[in-house]
Design an enzyme around this catalytic site. Structure first.
Site, mmCIF file in Angstrom:
data_model
loop_
_atom_site.group_PDB
_atom_site.id
_atom_site.type_symbol
_atom_site.label_atom_id
_atom_site.label_comp_id
_atom_site.label_asym_id
_atom_site.label_seq_id
_atom_site.Cartn_x
_atom_site.Cartn_y
_atom_site.Cartn_z
ATOM 1 C CE LYS A 26 3.548 -6.567 28.029
ATOM 2 N NZ LYS A 26 2.077 -6.747 27.914
ATOM 3 C CG HIS A 468 -3.831 4.843 22.768
ATOM 4 N ND1 HIS A 468 -4.347 5.465 21.657
ATOM 5 C CD2 HIS A 468 -3.443 3.610 22.370
ATOM 6 C CE1 HIS A 468 -4.310 4.622 20.646
ATOM 7 N NE2 HIS A 468 -3.765 3.499 21.040
ATOM 8 N N GLY A 779 14.944 5.079 -13.801
ATOM 9 C CA GLY A 779 13.702 5.813 -13.597
ATOM 10 C C GLY A 779 12.697 4.813 -13.081
ATOM 11 C CG ASN A 781 8.498 7.331 -10.229
ATOM 12 O OD1 ASN A 781 8.810 6.687 -9.230
ATOM 13 N ND2 ASN A 781 8.459 8.646 -10.259
ATOM 14 C CB CYS A 844 16.443 9.841 -10.915
ATOM 15 S SG CYS A 844 15.793 9.225 -12.474
#
Ligand code: ADP
Ligand code: MG
Ligand code: MG
Length: 890
Positions: A26, A468, A779, A781, A844
């Site tokens: 601001k 809002h 991979g 994960n 992947c």
């Protein structure tokens, strides 16, 4: 020692728009507007460094601050001809908070500071309007009392309501000066009663109280929650802007309003906004009175009978329009503006880049390219990749039966169905239980942020398009319908009523944020149409990006969807999903129950044609694009039943003794299946499984190539490899199968064998493994699980506290942990390339669709990312942005 206070006004400013970090968004933009010569009331911004200092020094200020603030007040005085506490020409100011990025949850702005029992009379005399002056004073006591002194707003409201009831009036504007004076005395008594001290009369005490409250609010619960949800660091701090007041409540030629230079919902190039005559500050967004349209065109479209600003205040409108054009051209982006008109004179109070829906973002970016304002690359960078999600998700099927409950403002597009909840806590409870819900509120406030996140959509009965609820929902990409004045929500009884229809908490509704409709029940949805703007941005993104984008797909349906979204191949096809099909699982179980290799081969022979058919379809859909197929990965016990009922049923279907099934289940049970007999370990124990799968792949490749005429080069991926010797063992079987298929069919074909890098050992020995692997697919994960030693499925119980306590900033299963898991990827990529320069590298894991992770992939030069079909456009855009970012840096 730096400068703690920066002034602005009268066509000059210390600081500019680039200093958001120091001045807050601001303050920085007010300085910029002042320098541009726009009408900005003069003021000062106390920097974010003061906030940091404040917290590092036991909530105290730098010793020089007071002198600097006084000097800045003198500057404001010189500019306005008013001074604090002056009995003739008193200076009144607003005290405003502002962090680097706009942050709901921070302290509310205090207006009219400097008023007291004496200056209120001077204000009345100068304005020639007593009612205005006392109205301003009572607003000030109310705001200051609530925000700075901690007297609940509710107590002020109750007293105001009492007064209105007593006078039999509804609107604030109907209350006379004398009545406001009485209310002021009531308010002052309330403050004394609640705080034990009289309302401060000295403007300097008022000012320092307000400044302290802004800095204090940086650590209030609302702000802390917001920062956590948006990953905003604690150390940023907030700035405080103190600015001379201008008045929108000085009668019929005064007004206050908010506007966007283009429509934030549709992107249409048309000034868009709302204003209120004879009003102050946030009356527009507070939903106390219904705001009026800014332009005549918007008024006509809305069918409103109240005049637009264009007709009611034509001169101020013309000036405002010019300011809008100037600011949009200057910032080269859509601006979200706040302004006040004091007796026909326009004053600009805020500008910032406007939050917009994904649809609007696309249109605005494309239009701005066509208008010659920004380049195609800039347009690509302007779109938040994750926001595309809004466009890829379902909309209400126009053919479906709709029963209207209510119609209100289309505040944020997209449709959502779910059960009614009336509180944010409820919304969070439902979300945690995986049940979609719609948060229904009279209006929302910053306390509702977590509930809004949790809900599928938001519905409010009060407030306009800039309320809002509307603003926050658009930012979150959640459907929102707001301002349904015809609906009455009663929290106490948990009901909402419209036109005699009563709905209760737990009833299902559907909201359509594109039309503003609220419908009974769960209405069927359909896939969205992607617009021309979308296509153009994606074309530009595709031109800018370096990495390819593939998809993770196991079924023809997923593969087709991904192709439509622009996938350039399959990065991961999980073959096990094909075995869970009810028609096939028994053949799989026969294989698992077989006593010897012979028996297993017999069962696998039944599976072969099915697998071949699966792969043929995928190859056909991908028509010549690369397809990576992973050999069987999960532990075998996942395929056999465990409950006694199921065991009996399956045993009967297979024609075996249930005891045999029970024994096998017992034998296959593992303490820690994630680290057990799975991945390439299965292929080592049962090479015939890998052989069958390779054969299906190769035969399918030949069949599909014949059908489509496009050569197919399958990539056979061996999972969970840690040792080169493991990979070599399996690769030998795959190569032998390829030779056999080639000999049998008389066809030649090419293929690649590679591995999924998902164990730290593989990453660290990637040079050895690359001798046998033609490609690596990360991979991530499993790599995250094995690098951290955290099981993803068990992480929920403790990762929450890690995030809350800032031990980690992001969930490593959502966004790649660059320092650890990322480092393993970097090492593997380097080592792999050192041995095999043309080794193909991709990712992947779930991270392949996460923009931050995609950015990381660009930095290690991966060849492609692979993600779920619906994330393909997001990944295309994120890959383009990463390429643009890092090309510049290089
Ligand atoms: P927020 O960050 O919540 O938008 P602001 O600081 O922008 O809070 O203040 C809210 C509103 O208060 C502004 O939109 C404007 O209408 C009013 N306001 C703030 N400062 C002034 C001022 N100096 N004169 C008149 N109105 C002001
Ligand atoms: Mg506010
Ligand atoms: Mg504002």
């Amino acid at each position: 020692m730096g400068q703690w206070v920066y002034t602005f006004g009268d066509g000059k400013a210390e600081g500019d728009a680039s200093q958001r970090d120091l001045l807050g968004g601001k303050g920085a933009n007010l300085a910029e507007m002042a320098s541009l010569g726009l009408p900005v009331p003069p003021g000062m911004t106390i920097t974010t460094e003061v906030c940091t200092y404040f917290y590092e020094h036991g909530e105290s200020y730098p010793p020089e601050l007071e002198t600097e603030v006084n000097a800045a007040l003198d500057h404001i005085a010189a500019s306005t001809g008013r001074t604090f506490g002056d009995a003739e020409m008193p200076l009144l100011v607003s005290v405003r908070s502002g962090a680097r990025i706009s942050m709901p949850g921070m302290m509310d702005t205090v207006l009219n500071l400097g008023l007291n029992d004496a200056t209120v009379d001077a204000l009345a005399k100068n304005a020639g309007d007593e009612r205005f002056a006392v109205d301003s004073y009572r607003r000030f006591i109310q705001m200051y009392g609530d925000v700075v002194l901690g007297v609940p707003m509710r107590l002020f409201d109750e007293r105001l309501e009492d007064l209105k009831a007593e006078k039999g009036v509804e609107l604030d504007t109907e209350i006379s000066a004398d009545e406001w004076r009485k209310l002021i005395e009531v308010y002052k008594a309330l403050v004394l009663e609640e705080t034990g001290k009289p309302f401060p009369q000295d403007p300097r005490d008022q000012l320092w109280g307000a400044i302290g409250a802004v800095f204090g609010s940086w650590r209030n619960d609302r702000a802390i929650t917001y920062r956590r949800l948006h990953q905003i660091p604690e150390r940023w701090g907030t700035a405080v802007t103190v600015q001379a007041m201008v008045f929108g409540n000085m009668g019929e030629t005064s007004a206050t309003g908010v506007a966007f230079t283009r429509n934030p919902s549709t992107g249409e190039k048309a000034l868009y906004g709302e204003f209120l005559i004879n009003a102050q500050g946030e009356d527009v967004v507070a939903g106390i009175r219904t705001p009026q349209d800014i332009t005549e065109k918007a008024r006509q479209e809305a069918g409103s009978d109240r005049p637009s600003m264009e007709t009611a205040l034509p001169e101020a409108f013309a000036e405002f329009k010019a300011v809008c054009d100037k600011l949009e051209g200057h910032y080269r982006d859509v601006q979200d503006l706040e302004f006040t008109i004091e007796r026909n004179k326009l004053w600009m109070l805020q500008t910032r880049s406007g939050k917009r829906t994904a649809k609007a973002a696309l249109k605005i970016a494309v239009d701005m390219v066509d208008e010659g304002i920004i380049s195609q690359d800039e347009a690509v960078k302007r779109i938040e990749p994750a926001s595309l999600d809004q466009l890829l998700h379902p909309m209400i099927d126009p053919k479906s039966e709709k029963v209207l409950f209510a119609k209100a403002l289309p505040a944020s597009p997209g449709a959502a169905a779910g059960v009614i909840v009336f509180s944010s806590d409820e919304a969070e409870r439902f979300a945690a239980a995986g049940k979609p819900c719609i948060l229904c509120r009279v209006e929302t406030s910053p306390e509702d942020i977590s509930g809004m996140h949790a809900a599928g959509g938001i519905f409010t009965t009060r407030g306009g398009m800039t309320s809002h609820a509307a603003v926050v929902a658009r930012g979150m990409g959640k459907p929102c319908v707001s301002g349904a004045g015809s609906v009455r929500i009663d929290y106490a009884s948990g009901t909402m009523i419209s036109n005699g229809v009563t709905l209760r908490a737990g009833d299902a509704i559907t909201i359509d944020g594109a039309t503003g409709e609220v419908l009974l029940g769960e209405v069927p949805m359909m896939k969205p149409e992607l617009s021309g703007d979308f296509q153009r941005i994606m074309d530009w993104a595709d031109r800018a990006r370096r990495m390819k984008v593939r998809t993770n797909a196991d079924t023809p349906h997923d593969a087709r969807t991904a192709r439509e979204f622009g996938a350039e191949g399959i990065g991961l096809c999980r073959t096990e999903h094909m075995f869970f099909d009810p028609a096939r699982i028994n053949a799989m179980r026969e294989m698992i129950l077989a006593d010897d290799t012979e028996g297993r081969r017999a069962a696998l022979d039944k599976l072969l044609p099915m697998q071949r058919e699966d792969f043929t379809q995928l190859f056909e859909i991908m028509a010549g694009l690369p397809v990576t197929i992973r050999l069987l990965d999960p532990p075998l016990h996942e395929f056999i039943p465990h409950g006694e009922e199921d065991i009996k049923e399956v045993a009967e279907a297979l024609g075996v003794d249930p005891e045999k099934l029970r024994n096998r289940a017992r034998a296959l049970a593992e303490f820690n299946p994630m680290l057990g007999h799975r991945g390439c370990r299965l292929a080592v124990s049962y090479p015939e499984i890998a052989e069958m799968q390779s054969r299906a792949i190769f035969e399918a490749a030949i069949a599909a190539a014949q059908k489509t005429g496009a050569p197919v080069e399958p990539e056979v991926m061996v999972p969970l490899v840690g040792l080169q010797t493991e990979l070599e063992f399996v690769k030998k079987r795959i190569d032998a199968t390829a030779r056999a298929v080639s000999e049998e069919t008389g066809q030649t074909f090419s293929y690649q064998v590679g591995t999924m890098v998902e164990l730290p050992r593989a990453a660290l020995n990637a040079d050895k493994i690359a001798e046998s692997a033609q490609f690596f697919s990360f991979g991530t994960n499993d790599l995250t699980q094995t690098a951290f030693g955290i099981s993803r499925d068990d992480a929920a119980t403790f990762l929450g506290s890690y995030l809350r306590e800032s031990i980690i900033d992001v969930d490593p299963f959502v966004s790649i942990d660059v320092d650890g898991v990322g480092e393993l990827i970097r090492i593997a990529a380097e080592k792999g390339r050192s041995v095999r320069p043309d080794i193909k590298l991709g990712i992947c894991g779930e991270h392949g669709g996460d923009p931050a992770s995609i950015d990381f992939c660009e930095t290690v030069n991966l060849d492609y990312v692979s993600c779920s079909p619906f994330r393909v456009p997001i990944a295309r855009l994120a890959a383009a942005q990463a390429a643009l970012t890092h090309a510049k840096a290089a």
